[in-house]
Design an enzyme around this catalytic site. Structure first.
Site, PDB file in Angstrom:
ATOM      1  N   CYS A  81       0.827  -1.207   0.000  1.00  0.00           N
ATOM      2  CA  CYS A  81       0.000   0.000   0.000  1.00  0.00           C
ATOM      3  C   CYS A  81       0.864   1.261   0.000  1.00  0.00           C
ATOM      4  O   CYS A  81       1.464   1.591  -1.019  1.00  0.00           O
ATOM      5  CB  CYS A  81      -0.994  -0.031   1.157  1.00  0.00           C
TER       6      CYS A  81
ATOM      7  N   GLU B  26      -1.572  -8.777   3.967  1.00  0.00           N
ATOM      8  CA  GLU B  26      -1.525  -9.216   5.369  1.00  0.00           C
ATOM      9  C   GLU B  26      -2.921  -9.462   5.932  1.00  0.00           C
ATOM     10  O   GLU B  26      -3.071 -10.171   6.942  1.00  0.00           O
ATOM     11  CB  GLU B  26      -0.777  -8.189   6.226  1.00  0.00           C
TER      12      GLU B  26
ATOM     13  N   HIS C 204      -3.646  -5.028   0.535  1.00  0.00           N
ATOM     14  CA  HIS C 204      -3.153  -5.437   1.852  1.00  0.00           C
ATOM     15  C   HIS C 204      -3.156  -6.965   1.980  1.00  0.00           C
ATOM     16  O   HIS C 204      -4.101  -7.547   2.528  1.00  0.00           O
ATOM     17  CB  HIS C 204      -4.007  -4.806   2.956  1.00  0.00           C
TER      18      HIS C 204
END
Length: 243
Positions: free
Chosen positions: A115, A219, A217
């Site tokens: 990001c 994660e 993202h």
């Protein structure tokens, strides 16, 4: 098998914990899990003085680097006036992460940008940003606000490293939380994924063993650690080459 050490950049913000309300370095745990569940050891890298000696000492202890999400990059870094929606700049973090990236590239240290990390990579290499995507695409589809991640489709370019990482999937669904995006792409970066509206969603740096950055993202997807696993694998190769 020796686990590679992966440096992960952090926030430095006012934070409340118990009776304390202080500036603190912190990072959502999901980033750490992304690294550790992929077989790496996560080491936090909070913003600090970005002098060459400090940067060299930090990177000497790392096998890979993750530049994480966070507040908007200072528009002055790419010669623009701030848009009304652009965050108050975090000058210390911008300088710290820029220095880490520049030095990581110079020493062929594998890195993953996430990001803001992708946006900073582009700016660091001479590119620019769209400061408020709704002005361009006419919607808030990439930033629902309130800490709620939006799911969006991303088309991955065939033949790219990213395509190989993701198992040659032509389209993937990703977790988005951004209101900015790449505009002018820096020299040396290759666009390897876009949204169905043309918004750049991934780039790769030419001429390095491993330099991948994504606008989304990864994660946040606990069931898909492929990007983290590929970074850890590249870090292990780097570590073994220097042994």
């Amino acid at each position: 098998m020796t686990k590679p050490i992966i440096g992960v950049t952090t926030y430095l913000e006012q934070a409340v914990s118990g009776v304390w309300d202080v500036r603190a370095a912190f990072l959502p745990e999901v980033y750490l899990k992304g690294v550790t569940e992929a077989g790496g050891v996560a080491v936090l890298l909070p913003p600090q003085e970005a002098d060459p000696e400090t940067i060299a000492r930090v990177l000497d202890g790392l096998d890979g680097l993750v530049v994480t999400g966070g507040k908007d990059v200072d528009p002055a870094r790419y010669g623009a006036a701030p848009h009304p929606t652009t965050d108050e700049p975090r000058l210390d973090r911008d300088a710290w992460e820029d220095a880490l990236l520049q030095s990581a590239i110079a020493r062929d240290l594998p890195f993953l940008g996430i990001c803001r990390g992708m946006q900073l990579l582009n700016v660091s290499l001479g590119g620019s940003l769209v400061q408020h995507l709704p002005d361009v695409i006419g919607s808030d589809r990439y930033n629902l606000g309130g800490g709620v991640f939006a799911e969006n489709p991303v088309d991955v370019h065939a033949g790219s490293r990213l395509s190989r990482i993701l198992g040659d999937e032509g389209r993937v669904m990703v977790q988005s939380y951004h209101h900015q995006a790449l505009d002018r792409v820096a020299e040396g970066l290759t666009v390897t994924a876009r949204g169905d509206d043309g918004v750049i969603q991934a780039v790769e740096l030419e001429g390095v063993p491993y330099g991948v950055a994504v606008q989304w993202h990864p994660e946040e997807d606990a069931h898909d650690r492929r990007l983290f696993a590929s970074l850890v694998d590249a870090a292990r190769v780097h570590m073994e080459a220097l042994a």
